[in-house]
Write a protein that holds these residues in place. Structure first.
Motif, short mmCIF file in Angstrom:
data_model
loop_
_atom_site.label_atom_id
_atom_site.label_comp_id
_atom_site.label_asym_id
_atom_site.label_seq_id
_atom_site.Cartn_x
_atom_site.Cartn_y
_atom_site.Cartn_z
N LEU A 61 0.82 -1.21 0.00
CA LEU A 61 0.00 0.00 0.00
C LEU A 61 0.85 1.26 0.00
O LEU A 61 0.40 2.32 -0.43
CB LEU A 61 -0.95 0.00 1.19
CG LEU A 61 -2.10 -1.00 1.11
CD1 LEU A 61 -2.84 -1.09 2.44
CD2 LEU A 61 -3.07 -0.65 -0.01
N HIS A 62 2.09 1.13 0.49
CA HIS A 62 3.03 2.24 0.42
C HIS A 62 3.93 2.16 -0.82
O HIS A 62 4.87 2.95 -0.95
CB HIS A 62 3.91 2.27 1.68
CG HIS A 62 3.24 2.88 2.87
ND1 HIS A 62 3.10 4.24 3.04
CD2 HIS A 62 2.66 2.30 3.96
CE1 HIS A 62 2.47 4.48 4.18
NE2 HIS A 62 2.19 3.32 4.76
N GLY A 63 3.65 1.20 -1.70
CA GLY A 63 4.45 1.06 -2.90
C GLY A 63 5.84 0.51 -2.66
O GLY A 63 6.77 0.79 -3.42
N MET A 64 5.99 -0.30 -1.61
CA MET A 64 7.30 -0.83 -1.23
C MET A 64 7.28 -2.35 -1.27
O MET A 64 6.26 -2.97 -0.94
CB MET A 64 7.66 -0.37 0.19
CG MET A 64 7.73 1.12 0.37
SD MET A 64 7.76 1.56 2.15
CE MET A 64 9.17 0.62 2.71
N PRO A 65 8.38 -2.99 -1.63
CA PRO A 65 8.45 -4.45 -1.56
C PRO A 65 8.59 -4.91 -0.12
O PRO A 65 9.20 -4.22 0.70
CB PRO A 65 9.70 -4.79 -2.37
CG PRO A 65 10.57 -3.58 -2.21
CD PRO A 65 9.63 -2.40 -2.15
N ALA A 66 8.01 -6.05 0.19
CA ALA A 66 8.19 -6.61 1.53
C ALA A 66 9.61 -7.09 1.69
O ALA A 66 10.23 -7.57 0.74
CB ALA A 66 7.22 -7.76 1.75
N PRO A 67 10.18 -6.97 2.89
CA PRO A 67 11.55 -7.47 3.12
C PRO A 67 11.59 -8.98 3.01
O PRO A 67 10.60 -9.68 3.27
CB PRO A 67 11.85 -7.00 4.53
CG PRO A 67 10.52 -6.84 5.18
CD PRO A 67 9.58 -6.39 4.11
N ALA A 68 12.75 -9.48 2.62
CA ALA A 68 12.92 -10.93 2.50
C ALA A 68 12.81 -11.62 3.85
O ALA A 68 12.28 -12.73 3.97
CB ALA A 68 14.27 -11.24 1.86
N ASP A 69 13.30 -10.97 4.88
CA ASP A 69 13.24 -11.51 6.24
C ASP A 69 12.21 -10.71 7.03
O ASP A 69 12.39 -9.53 7.28
CB ASP A 69 14.62 -11.39 6.90
CG ASP A 69 14.65 -11.97 8.31
OD1 ASP A 69 13.60 -12.50 8.76
OD2 ASP A 69 15.69 -11.87 8.97
N THR A 70 11.11 -11.36 7.39
CA THR A 70 10.05 -10.66 8.13
C THR A 70 10.04 -11.01 9.61
O THR A 70 9.06 -10.74 10.30
CB THR A 70 8.67 -10.96 7.51
OG1 THR A 70 8.42 -12.37 7.57
CG2 THR A 70 8.60 -10.50 6.07
N SER A 71 11.11 -11.58 10.09
CA SER A 71 11.21 -11.83 11.54
C SER A 71 11.59 -10.53 12.23
O SER A 71 12.00 -9.55 11.59
CB SER A 71 12.25 -12.90 11.82
OG SER A 71 13.53 -12.49 11.38
N GLY A 72 11.44 -10.50 13.52
CA GLY A 72 11.83 -9.32 14.27
C GLY A 72 10.74 -8.27 14.35
O GLY A 72 9.55 -8.55 14.12
N LEU A 73 11.15 -7.04 14.67
CA LEU A 73 10.21 -5.97 14.97
C LEU A 73 10.27 -4.86 13.92
O LEU A 73 11.28 -4.70 13.23
CB LEU A 73 10.53 -5.37 16.34
CG LEU A 73 10.56 -6.34 17.52
CD1 LEU A 73 11.01 -5.60 18.79
CD2 LEU A 73 9.20 -6.99 17.73
N PHE A 74 9.17 -4.12 13.83
CA PHE A 74 9.15 -2.93 12.99
C PHE A 74 9.39 -1.73 13.90
O PHE A 74 8.64 -1.51 14.86
CB PHE A 74 7.81 -2.78 12.26
CG PHE A 74 7.84 -1.75 11.16
CD1 PHE A 74 8.11 -2.14 9.86
CD2 PHE A 74 7.63 -0.41 11.42
CE1 PHE A 74 8.14 -1.20 8.83
CE2 PHE A 74 7.67 0.53 10.41
CZ PHE A 74 7.93 0.14 9.11
N ALA A 75 10.39 -0.95 13.58
CA ALA A 75 10.79 0.15 14.46
C ALA A 75 9.73 1.24 14.52
O ALA A 75 9.15 1.63 13.50
CB ALA A 75 12.12 0.74 14.00
N LEU A 76 9.51 1.75 15.70
CA LEU A 76 8.62 2.88 15.91
C LEU A 76 9.29 4.16 15.43
O LEU A 76 10.52 4.29 15.48
CB LEU A 76 8.28 2.99 17.41
CG LEU A 76 7.34 4.09 17.87
CD1 LEU A 76 5.96 3.91 17.27
CD2 LEU A 76 7.25 4.08 19.40
N THR A 77 8.49 5.11 14.95
CA THR A 77 9.02 6.39 14.53
C THR A 77 9.82 7.05 15.65
O THR A 77 9.53 6.84 16.84
CB THR A 77 7.89 7.33 14.08
OG1 THR A 77 8.45 8.59 13.71
CG2 THR A 77 6.88 7.56 15.19
N ALA A 78 10.80 7.85 15.29
CA ALA A 78 11.69 8.45 16.28
C ALA A 78 10.96 9.42 17.21
O ALA A 78 11.38 9.63 18.34
CB ALA A 78 12.84 9.16 15.57
#
Length: 218
Positions: free
Chosen positions: A104-121
């Motif tokens: 939806l943001h026009g971005m490819p999904a990362p190959a490794d989807t483990s771990g966390l998505f960082a919160l905005t600064a």
């Protein structure tokens, strides 16, 4: 009586809905606030796991259900909410089948989807721009971790094709751009606006409750 299910967004917990839930109770509604497993101190799973929790919560309710999805929650709610009375997307993502937050943001999904998505600064500005400094600080202190997998999940079913849907655009949003919200809103049959930042359930809960009530009664 209609039950309003309030589904929290990324990095949040059900307690974020307390002010809005109290306002809705005052208007005669019961509320349910499921906890998504992708957000927490030790978060697990992806949007399909979140959708399963939402679906189970819907199935446990007798009578009509209106689901309010905030931000990220639009993704698992879209997957899970077949057969409800209405979906209300609150500054939320509205995916179609085969789409994820990344696409939806026009971005490819990362190959490794483990771990966390960082919160905005600076979540205080991005998420709570119309709260006082003290209120924003308090809200930000309650934020938790979010799985990366939840943002990469492609949904398999889009309930808004069959369920009545309303989109509430938050016109002063600094997190989900208004231009993107407007594009998502085109997928629904009804569009409303609030002069608020990304989290009106904290900044203007009474006004938001009245708008939800108007949408349900309308």
């Amino acid at each position: 009586m209609t039950t309003v299910m309030l589904v929290h967004g990324a990095w949040h917990r059900p307690a974020t809905w307390k002010k809005l839930a109290d306002e809705l109770h005052g208007l005669g509604y019961s509320t349910v606030t499921p906890e998504l497993p992708s957000a927490g101190i030790d978060p697990v799973g992806d949007a399909h796991d979140d959708a399963a929790v939402i679906r189970a919560a819907i199935d446990a309710i007798e009578g009509p259900v209106v689901v309010v999805a905030h931000s990220y929650a639009g993704i698992p709610v879209t997957e899970a909410a077949a057969g409800v009375a209405r979906i209300i997307y609150l500054a939320a993502y509205v995916p179609d089948a085969g789409e994820s937050m990344f696409t939806l943001h026009g971005m490819p999904a990362p190959a490794d989807t483990s771990g966390l998505f960082a919160l905005t600064a600076d979540p205080r500005t991005a998420l709570y721009g119309d709260l006082t400094e003290a209120e924003a600080e308090a809200a930000a202190s309650q934020l938790v971790d979010q799985t990366l997998a939840s943002f990469a999940t492609e949904i398999t079913h889009a309930a808004w094709h069959d369920v009545p849907a309303t989109y509430i655009v938050t016109d002063e949003d600094r997190s989900l751009p208004v231009e993107l919200q407007t594009r998502f809103a085109e997928r629904t049959g009804d569009v409303r606006h609030l002069a608020s930042s990304h989290s009106p359930f904290l900044s203007i809960p009474a006004e938001l409750a009245e708008l939800i009530d108007d949408i349900i009664r309308g």
